[in-house]
Scaffold this motif. Structure first.
Motif, PDB file in Angstrom:
ATOM      1  N   VAL A 184       3.518   2.394 -13.517  1.00 15.12           N
ATOM      2  CA  VAL A 184       3.287   1.575 -14.711  1.00 15.12           C
ATOM      3  C   VAL A 184       3.384   0.092 -14.370  1.00 15.12           C
ATOM      4  O   VAL A 184       2.546  -0.719 -14.791  1.00 15.12           O
ATOM      5  N   SER A 185       4.382  -0.304 -13.580  1.00 13.44           N
ATOM      6  CA  SER A 185       4.560  -1.716 -13.233  1.00 13.44           C
ATOM      7  C   SER A 185       3.391  -2.227 -12.387  1.00 13.44           C
ATOM      8  O   SER A 185       2.886  -3.337 -12.616  1.00 13.44           O
ATOM      9  N   ILE A 186       2.950  -1.431 -11.401  1.00  9.76           N
ATOM     10  CA  ILE A 186       1.806  -1.848 -10.584  1.00  9.76           C
ATOM     11  C   ILE A 186       0.545  -1.912 -11.427  1.00  9.76           C
ATOM     12  O   ILE A 186      -0.272  -2.842 -11.283  1.00  9.76           O
ATOM     13  N   PHE A 187       0.371  -0.963 -12.320  1.00 10.71           N
ATOM     14  CA  PHE A 187      -0.808  -0.959 -13.193  1.00 10.71           C
ATOM     15  C   PHE A 187      -0.843  -2.207 -14.064  1.00 10.71           C
ATOM     16  O   PHE A 187      -1.888  -2.856 -14.202  1.00 10.71           O
ATOM     17  N   LEU A 234      11.235   9.570 -12.389  1.00  9.48           N
ATOM     18  CA  LEU A 234      11.255   8.370 -13.220  1.00  9.48           C
ATOM     19  C   LEU A 234      10.819   7.137 -12.423  1.00  9.48           C
ATOM     20  O   LEU A 234      10.072   6.296 -12.927  1.00  9.48           O
ATOM     21  N   VAL A 235      11.274   7.031 -11.166  1.00  8.55           N
ATOM     22  CA  VAL A 235      10.912   5.872 -10.348  1.00  8.55           C
ATOM     23  C   VAL A 235       9.421   5.895 -10.017  1.00  8.55           C
ATOM     24  O   VAL A 235       8.767   4.846 -10.013  1.00  8.55           O
ATOM     25  N   VAL A 236       8.878   7.064  -9.744  1.00  8.25           N
ATOM     26  CA  VAL A 236       7.439   7.167  -9.480  1.00  8.25           C
ATOM     27  C   VAL A 236       6.645   6.699 -10.692  1.00  8.25           C
ATOM     28  O   VAL A 236       5.707   5.901 -10.568  1.00  8.25           O
ATOM     29  N   GLU A 237       7.026   7.160 -11.876  1.00  3.82           N
ATOM     30  CA  GLU A 237       6.322   6.754 -13.092  1.00  3.82           C
ATOM     31  C   GLU A 237       6.524   5.260 -13.360  1.00  3.82           C
ATOM     32  O   GLU A 237       5.566   4.555 -13.723  1.00  3.82           O
ATOM     33  N   GLY A 238       7.754   4.768 -13.184  1.00  2.79           N
ATOM     34  CA  GLY A 238       8.007   3.352 -13.425  1.00  2.79           C
ATOM     35  C   GLY A 238       7.254   2.454 -12.456  1.00  2.79           C
ATOM     36  O   GLY A 238       6.724   1.412 -12.856  1.00  2.79           O
ATOM     37  N   LEU A 251       0.830  -1.209   0.000  1.00  3.42           N
ATOM     38  CA  LEU A 251       0.000   0.000   0.000  1.00  3.42           C
ATOM     39  C   LEU A 251       0.864   1.258   0.000  1.00  3.42           C
ATOM     40  O   LEU A 251       0.514   2.265  -0.634  1.00  3.42           O
ATOM     41  N   GLY A 252       2.008   1.195   0.707  1.00  3.74           N
ATOM     42  CA  GLY A 252       2.916   2.331   0.693  1.00  3.74           C
ATOM     43  C   GLY A 252       3.491   2.595  -0.688  1.00  3.74           C
ATOM     44  O   GLY A 252       3.560   3.754  -1.136  1.00  3.74           O
ATOM     45  N   LEU A 253       3.879   1.524  -1.393  1.00  2.00           N
ATOM     46  CA  LEU A 253       4.391   1.685  -2.757  1.00  2.00           C
ATOM     47  C   LEU A 253       3.300   2.142  -3.706  1.00  2.00           C
ATOM     48  O   LEU A 253       3.553   2.935  -4.625  1.00  2.00           O
ATOM     49  N   PHE A 254       2.090   1.648  -3.492  1.00  5.16           N
ATOM     50  CA  PHE A 254       0.971   2.089  -4.336  1.00  5.16           C
ATOM     51  C   PHE A 254       0.705   3.582  -4.135  1.00  5.16           C
ATOM     52  O   PHE A 254       0.489   4.322  -5.107  1.00  5.16           O
ATOM     53  N   ALA A 255       0.725   4.034  -2.872  1.00  6.17           N
ATOM     54  CA  ALA A 255       0.548   5.463  -2.599  1.00  6.17           C
ATOM     55  C   ALA A 255       1.709   6.274  -3.175  1.00  6.17           C
ATOM     56  O   ALA A 255       1.508   7.375  -3.704  1.00  6.17           O
ATOM     57  N   PHE A 256       2.919   5.712  -3.099  1.00  7.42           N
ATOM     58  CA  PHE A 256       4.085   6.388  -3.674  1.00  7.42           C
ATOM     59  C   PHE A 256       3.934   6.560  -5.178  1.00  7.42           C
ATOM     60  O   PHE A 256       4.286   7.598  -5.743  1.00  7.42           O
ATOM     61  N   SER A 257       3.397   5.537  -5.853  1.00  3.89           N
ATOM     62  CA  SER A 257       3.225   5.620  -7.304  1.00  3.89           C
ATOM     63  C   SER A 257       2.180   6.658  -7.701  1.00  3.89           C
ATOM     64  O   SER A 257       2.234   7.213  -8.807  1.00  3.89           O
ATOM     65  N   LEU A 258       1.218   6.926  -6.808  1.00  2.00           N
ATOM     66  CA  LEU A 258       0.166   7.895  -7.115  1.00  2.00           C
ATOM     67  C   LEU A 258       0.543   9.311  -6.717  1.00  2.00           C
ATOM     68  O   LEU A 258       0.240  10.268  -7.451  1.00  2.00           O
ATOM     69  N   PHE A 259       1.181   9.445  -5.554  1.00  2.00           N
ATOM     70  CA  PHE A 259       1.428  10.783  -5.002  1.00  2.00           C
ATOM     71  C   PHE A 259       2.901  11.112  -4.857  1.00  2.00           C
ATOM     72  O   PHE A 259       3.239  12.172  -4.324  1.00  2.00           O
ATOM     73  N   GLY A 260       3.780  10.222  -5.305  1.00  2.00           N
ATOM     74  CA  GLY A 260       5.206  10.481  -5.180  1.00  2.00           C
ATOM     75  C   GLY A 260       5.679  11.667  -5.989  1.00  2.00           C
ATOM     76  O   GLY A 260       6.721  12.257  -5.684  1.00  2.00           O
ATOM     77  N   GLY A 261       4.921  12.044  -7.014  1.00  2.00           N
ATOM     78  CA  GLY A 261       5.307  13.198  -7.816  1.00  2.00           C
ATOM     79  C   GLY A 261       5.313  14.497  -7.045  1.00  2.00           C
ATOM     80  O   GLY A 261       5.991  15.465  -7.447  1.00  2.00           O
TER      81      GLY A 261
END
Length: 316
Positions: free
Chosen positions: A99-102, A92-96, A45-55
């Motif tokens: 995409v990987s989780i998606f 780049l890591v946030v976007e990557g 869940l932390g990584l999922f939140a990071f992928s959404l709001f890490g930007g």
């Protein structure tokens, strides 16, 4: 055996208090008692939140070049450093990661749905229908996945090249990911076809697809839930592997596999570009593995790895 006694104790306690506890609630309680599984869920869940709001952690995006900081290590301005092109690595890591989780969620979810419907349909109709569907399944299993991925993402024609590379990869991974589970679902569903309630439904003229949807699929739910988490892990690892060797996601699209593959040959010069996305990938797949183990134990009433349930002391 201990965990089975604990589960029975919970049910007896609920009966004594005139409270009905559903199967889903019991499974949830057993899962939450597994500290390893809860830790994995928290990490995911932390990584999922990071992928959404890490930007929001950086003012840079994955397309903006900083000409004054090209190939620089972590700094207050660029928390994870920059790439050889001067692009912020955090962006780049946030976007990557996103995409990987998606890709993992889409492939894992749809493959479970396809395998459940296909496998249950084979078991329900049987006879020639089962033979034909099984022949098609075996033929598809024999197809080389890596060759199809290479053709679809590299030489699939002008119309395919115009599509995003991540969308093509999702389609190919989804094409191959459901077959093994469908064969397992078929064997389980064939045993369910001998149950009295399924025979009664057929005798009463209940439509075939309703029997498959309401009587067969729910009774193999534990297998499908476990296969969902395994499917997410498998899709993420496949994406990383295919992108690493250059036949998966391609630039300008970004994924964890693209970042790891692009920095492999420059680990000594730009170590942050390699180890940061690799660490994220390990955390992502490791958390899913911990969740899968916890779900397996939660669905298995004979498991002894979760611990003892807390029981209320009777007041004198």
């Amino acid at each position: 055996m201990t965990n089975l006694i604990d589960t029975v104790a919970e049910v007896d306690e609920a009966r004594a208090a005139d409270v009905v506890i559903g199967k889903g609630r019991i499974i949830f309680r057993r899962f939450m008692r597994n500290k390893t599984a809860v830790t994995g869920l928290a990490i995911f869940l932390g990584l999922f939140a990071f992928s959404l709001f890490g930007g929001f952690l950086t003012t840079w995006d994955k397309e903006t070049i900083d000409p004054l900081n090209i190939g620089m290590g972590p700094s207050p301005e660029h928390l994870l450093g920059t790439s050889q092109a001067g692009i912020d690595l955090l962006a780049l890591v946030v976007e990557g990661t996103r995409v990987s989780i998606f890709i993992g969620l889409i492939v894992g979810g749809l493959s479970v749905l396809i395998s459940a419907v296909y496998g249950c349909s084979m078991a329900f109709f049987g006879g020639k229908v089962d033979s034909v569907m099984l022949f098609i399944l075996e033929a598809l299993i024999m197809m080389p996945a890596i060759l199809v991925v290479a053709v679809a993402t590299s030489g699939g024609g002008q119309s395919l090249k115009e599509l995003p590379s991540w969308l093509l990869l999702i389609a190919v991974l989804l094409f191959f990911s459901w077959m093994g589970t469908a064969r397992l679902v078929r064997s389980l569903a064939m045993s369910l076809m001998q149950r009295d309630y399924v025979k009664a439904a057929k005798y009463m003229g209940v439509p075939s697809m309703r029997i498959v949807r309401r009587h067969l699929v729910p009774n193999i739910g534990s297998l499908l839930v476990l296969d969902f988490t395994r499917g997410i892990t498998g899709a993420i690892l496949a994406e990383v592997a295919f992108s690493y060797i250059g036949i998966g996601i391609k630039l300008p699209d970004v994924s964890l596999g693209v970042l790891i593959g692009g920095a492999t040959w420059q680990v000594s010069s730009f170590p942050w570009m390699f180890w940061v996305p690799l660490t994220v990938m390990f955390l992502l797949t490791g958390s899913l593995a911990m969740m899968n183990d916890g779900l397996r134990d939660a669905f298995d009433p004979t498991s002894t790895s979760i611990g003892r349930a807390k029981t209320k002391k009777k007041s004198k």
